[in-house]
Design a protein around this motif. Structure first.
Motif, mmCIF file in Angstrom:
data_model
loop_
_atom_site.group_PDB
_atom_site.id
_atom_site.type_symbol
_atom_site.label_atom_id
_atom_site.label_comp_id
_atom_site.label_asym_id
_atom_site.label_seq_id
_atom_site.Cartn_x
_atom_site.Cartn_y
_atom_site.Cartn_z
ATOM 1 N N LEU A 122 0.983 -1.328 -0.010
ATOM 2 C CA LEU A 122 -0.090 0.084 -0.054
ATOM 3 C C LEU A 122 0.800 1.324 -0.003
ATOM 4 O O LEU A 122 2.102 1.216 0.395
ATOM 5 C CB LEU A 122 -0.870 0.019 1.141
ATOM 6 C CG LEU A 122 -2.271 -0.738 0.996
ATOM 7 C CD1 LEU A 122 -2.093 -2.138 0.834
ATOM 8 C CD2 LEU A 122 -3.141 -0.361 2.296
ATOM 9 N N LEU A 142 -8.071 0.692 6.809
ATOM 10 C CA LEU A 142 -8.743 0.714 5.450
ATOM 11 C C LEU A 142 -10.062 1.565 5.382
ATOM 12 O O LEU A 142 -10.868 0.790 6.210
ATOM 13 C CB LEU A 142 -8.809 -0.584 4.957
ATOM 14 C CG LEU A 142 -7.228 -1.176 4.206
ATOM 15 C CD1 LEU A 142 -7.427 -2.791 3.985
ATOM 16 C CD2 LEU A 142 -6.716 -0.573 2.949
ATOM 17 N N THR A 146 -10.302 5.985 1.172
ATOM 18 C CA THR A 146 -9.186 5.982 0.757
ATOM 19 C C THR A 146 -8.690 4.758 -0.367
ATOM 20 O O THR A 146 -7.473 4.480 -0.229
ATOM 21 C CB THR A 146 -8.367 5.754 2.125
ATOM 22 O OG1 THR A 146 -8.467 4.596 2.717
ATOM 23 C CG2 THR A 146 -8.384 7.076 2.892
ATOM 24 N N THR A 147 -9.737 4.092 -0.789
ATOM 25 C CA THR A 147 -9.370 3.070 -1.565
ATOM 26 C C THR A 147 -10.097 3.207 -3.064
ATOM 27 O O THR A 147 -11.017 3.978 -3.016
ATOM 28 C CB THR A 147 -9.723 1.647 -1.247
ATOM 29 O OG1 THR A 147 -11.160 1.503 -1.044
ATOM 30 C CG2 THR A 147 -9.122 1.311 -0.070
ATOM 31 N N ASP A 148 -9.602 2.957 -4.081
ATOM 32 C CA ASP A 148 -10.196 3.069 -5.545
ATOM 33 C C ASP A 148 -11.131 1.972 -5.999
ATOM 34 O O ASP A 148 -10.792 0.979 -6.397
ATOM 35 C CB ASP A 148 -9.016 3.152 -6.587
ATOM 36 C CG ASP A 148 -9.297 3.850 -7.867
ATOM 37 O OD1 ASP A 148 -10.756 3.816 -7.900
ATOM 38 O OD2 ASP A 148 -8.634 3.906 -8.864
ATOM 39 N N LEU A 165 -4.624 -2.536 -4.978
ATOM 40 C CA LEU A 165 -5.015 -2.028 -3.746
ATOM 41 C C LEU A 165 -3.658 -0.973 -3.549
ATOM 42 O O LEU A 165 -3.443 -0.337 -2.421
ATOM 43 C CB LEU A 165 -5.020 -2.598 -2.252
ATOM 44 C CG LEU A 165 -6.160 -3.320 -1.849
ATOM 45 C CD1 LEU A 165 -6.379 -4.235 -0.865
ATOM 46 C CD2 LEU A 165 -7.315 -2.452 -1.722
ATOM 47 N N ALA A 168 -3.813 2.589 -2.417
ATOM 48 C CA ALA A 168 -4.688 2.834 -1.136
ATOM 49 C C ALA A 168 -3.831 3.299 0.077
ATOM 50 O O ALA A 168 -2.643 3.005 0.251
ATOM 51 C CB ALA A 168 -5.375 1.633 -0.735
ATOM 52 N N CYS A 181 -15.196 -2.041 5.558
ATOM 53 C CA CYS A 181 -14.802 -1.824 4.228
ATOM 54 C C CYS A 181 -14.509 -3.279 3.707
ATOM 55 O O CYS A 181 -13.818 -4.401 4.367
ATOM 56 C CB CYS A 181 -13.302 -1.322 4.451
ATOM 57 S SG CYS A 181 -12.538 -1.044 2.959
ATOM 58 N N ALA A 183 -12.694 -4.352 1.458
ATOM 59 C CA ALA A 183 -11.522 -4.616 1.406
ATOM 60 C C ALA A 183 -10.766 -5.682 2.372
ATOM 61 O O ALA A 183 -9.919 -6.466 2.149
ATOM 62 C CB ALA A 183 -10.477 -3.571 1.195
#
Length: 483
Positions: A122, A142, A146-148, A165, A168, A181, A183
């Motif tokens: 990350l 996470l 803040t993640t795409d 990731l 991120a 989340c 993820a």
């Protein structure tokens, strides 16, 4: 997402009507009978208007009742063996898979995840401190903000998912903040693959589903294929294929199962029947973390003593509840998705029945929300027609006045247009940053989407006609001055 959309609907200021009284529940201590469960679920199907649902009730090491009601989109009756997508209920299965590896000594809860997943790199140096426990407790730091999400949704494998990731960052130091989340659980599934030495789906089949006799369950709809689900459009159910997403092989929401299989799952979650992990490991999954009442794939309610987890996709919804104090377990699954999730109401009602309570009959909230939205849509369309028809009179009243005043009077009319333009972003904000697309908003949110769109169209047409009339009137006024 549904919570956010329901919140928008509730912003109209309307409250649900009081439902009629239910028949007296089973006396405390007598236990639920199959007949009582069947009567409740039959009534639930009727009053919610759901196309189909399946449910199971367990107590101790036995199944009290497992059955299906209604029909699927192929016209077949729903039974206890009808495959259903259970969405985020899958997280409890992922947690169990990880804990089987913990019990074998192949991994420890406090191991840094990066030690087992070298592809996890990350853009935040704090990520090296994320442990297995943090993933399962949803305290890794996470976040959807803040993640795409766009980059992750079409990953072809868990390994590719983890690799994507890379951009991120963390919203908080690991272990200090809880934030739901997906993820986290897809990373946990990849951990199972690497440490377990086989695909996540194979591991679940061999180490979780297989030992429990869950022969109609899989982590991919390619192995167990459910029928298309439904969306409610102002009270009318429309069959829709589930949106493509990272469902096949993922640890956050890919499980497809049946009510009969969920009965076996609930029994082992209560520490009965075939046990997959040590009692201490099961207790760890059911215990809240130090920073939140979420355990490992289970939400912990200290007030009621219940553990629960719901799951929401775009055409299916599900919920599971266990009550350690009474030994009961409940799972309710529907082949539909709408602005209001009836599965949680139905399962909660069953839990209250098992405790000798008198639950309110489920149903009515979805119909009320959509009735309100339908009325708002009709009102917006009517106001739009009226605004167009009265545009000449509106313009004549403002002839000769400063232009800024006329423009100022158009601002309220154009507000729905601004809302429509910001609609996906607004829902994303209410969803704590989770990516929301226009296509997604045409699924279970479609009644709200129609309302917003019609209101915007009415505002745009009204403003357009008013401006056209205003300019025409000023043109005629200037032509008169020249003569």
């Amino acid at each position: 997402m549904k919570t956010a959309l329901i919140g928008l609907a509730l912003a109209t200021g309307l409250s649900p009507t009081t439902p009629p009284a239910t028949p007296p529940p089973t006396p405390p201590g007598a236990g639920l009978t199959p007949a009582a469960v069947d009567a409740y679920l039959t009534r639930a199907l009727d009053e919610t208007g759901l196309p189909g649902l399946s449910a199971v009730v367990t107590r101790g090491d036995r199944v009290v009742h497992a059955a299906g009601y209604g029909h699927d989109s192929d016209g077949e009756p729903v039974t206890a063996d009808t495959p259903m997508r259970v969405a985020s209920v899958s997280k409890s299965f992922t947690a169990m898979a990880v804990m089987t590896l913990v019990d074998k000594g192949a991994v420890a809860l406090d191991d840094p995840v990066a030690e087992h997943l070298p592809e996890l790199r990350l853009a935040d140096p704090r990520a090296t401190r994320i442990t297995v426990r943090h993933l399962l407790n949803q305290t890794s730091g996470l976040s959807d903000t803040t993640t795409d999400g766009d980059a992750l949704k079409d990953a072809a494998s868990l390994r590719e998912y983890v690799g994507r990731l890379g951009t991120a960052t963390l919203r908080a130091d690991p272990g200090t903040r809880w934030e739901y989340c997906n993820a986290n659980y897809n990373l946990a599934a990849r951990l199972v693959e690497v440490v377990g030495g086989r695909s996540f789906g194979d591991y679940l089949r061999e180490r979780v589903f297989g030992p429990l006799g869950m022969r109609s369950s899989a982590v991919s709809d390619r192995e167990v294929r459910p029928a298309d689900g439904y969306n409610s459009v102002f009270g009318l159910w429309r069959s829709r294929p589930e949106l493509p997403a990272f469902l096949n092989g993922g640890g956050s929401g890919g499980v497809v199962t049946t009510a009969a299989d969920m009965g076996r799952w609930l029994i082992t979650q209560m520490g009965n029947g075939r046990r997959l992990v040590r009692p201490e490991s099961l207790a760890a999954m059911h215990a809240p973390s130090e920073v939140h009442e979420y355990g490992m794939g289970w939400g912990v309610d200290d007030e009621t003593g219940r553990l629960a987890h719901s799951g929401n996709l775009f055409t299916y919804t599900a919920v599971q509840i266990i009550v350690p104090a009474t030994g009961y377990g409940f799972a309710v699954m529907t082949n539909s998705a709408a602005l209001h999730d009836d599965t949680f109401d139905i399962a909660t009602g069953l839990a209250e029945l098992s405790e000798g309570g008198t639950p309110e009959p489920p149903g009515g909230d979805r119909q009320l929300f959509e009735l309100v939205l339908g009325a708002l849509t009709a009102a917006a369309a009517g106001l739009g027609v009226l605004g167009v028809l009265r545009s000449r009179r509106w313009a004549s009243r403002r002839a000769g006045r400063p232009r800024w005043r006329a423009w100022a009077r158009l601002v309220p009319v154009l507000l729905p247009v601004a809302v429509l333009a910001a609609y996906p972003g607004l829902i994303s904000f209410l969803m704590n940053g989770r990516t929301v697309t226009w296509e997604q908003l045409t699924y279970f949110a479609v009644p709200l989407t129609i309302t917003v769109t019609v209101a915007a169209a009415a505002g745009a047409l009204t403003a357009g006609f008013r401006l056209a009339r205003l300019r025409r009137g000023r043109g005629a006024h200037h032509a008169g001055d020249l003569r």
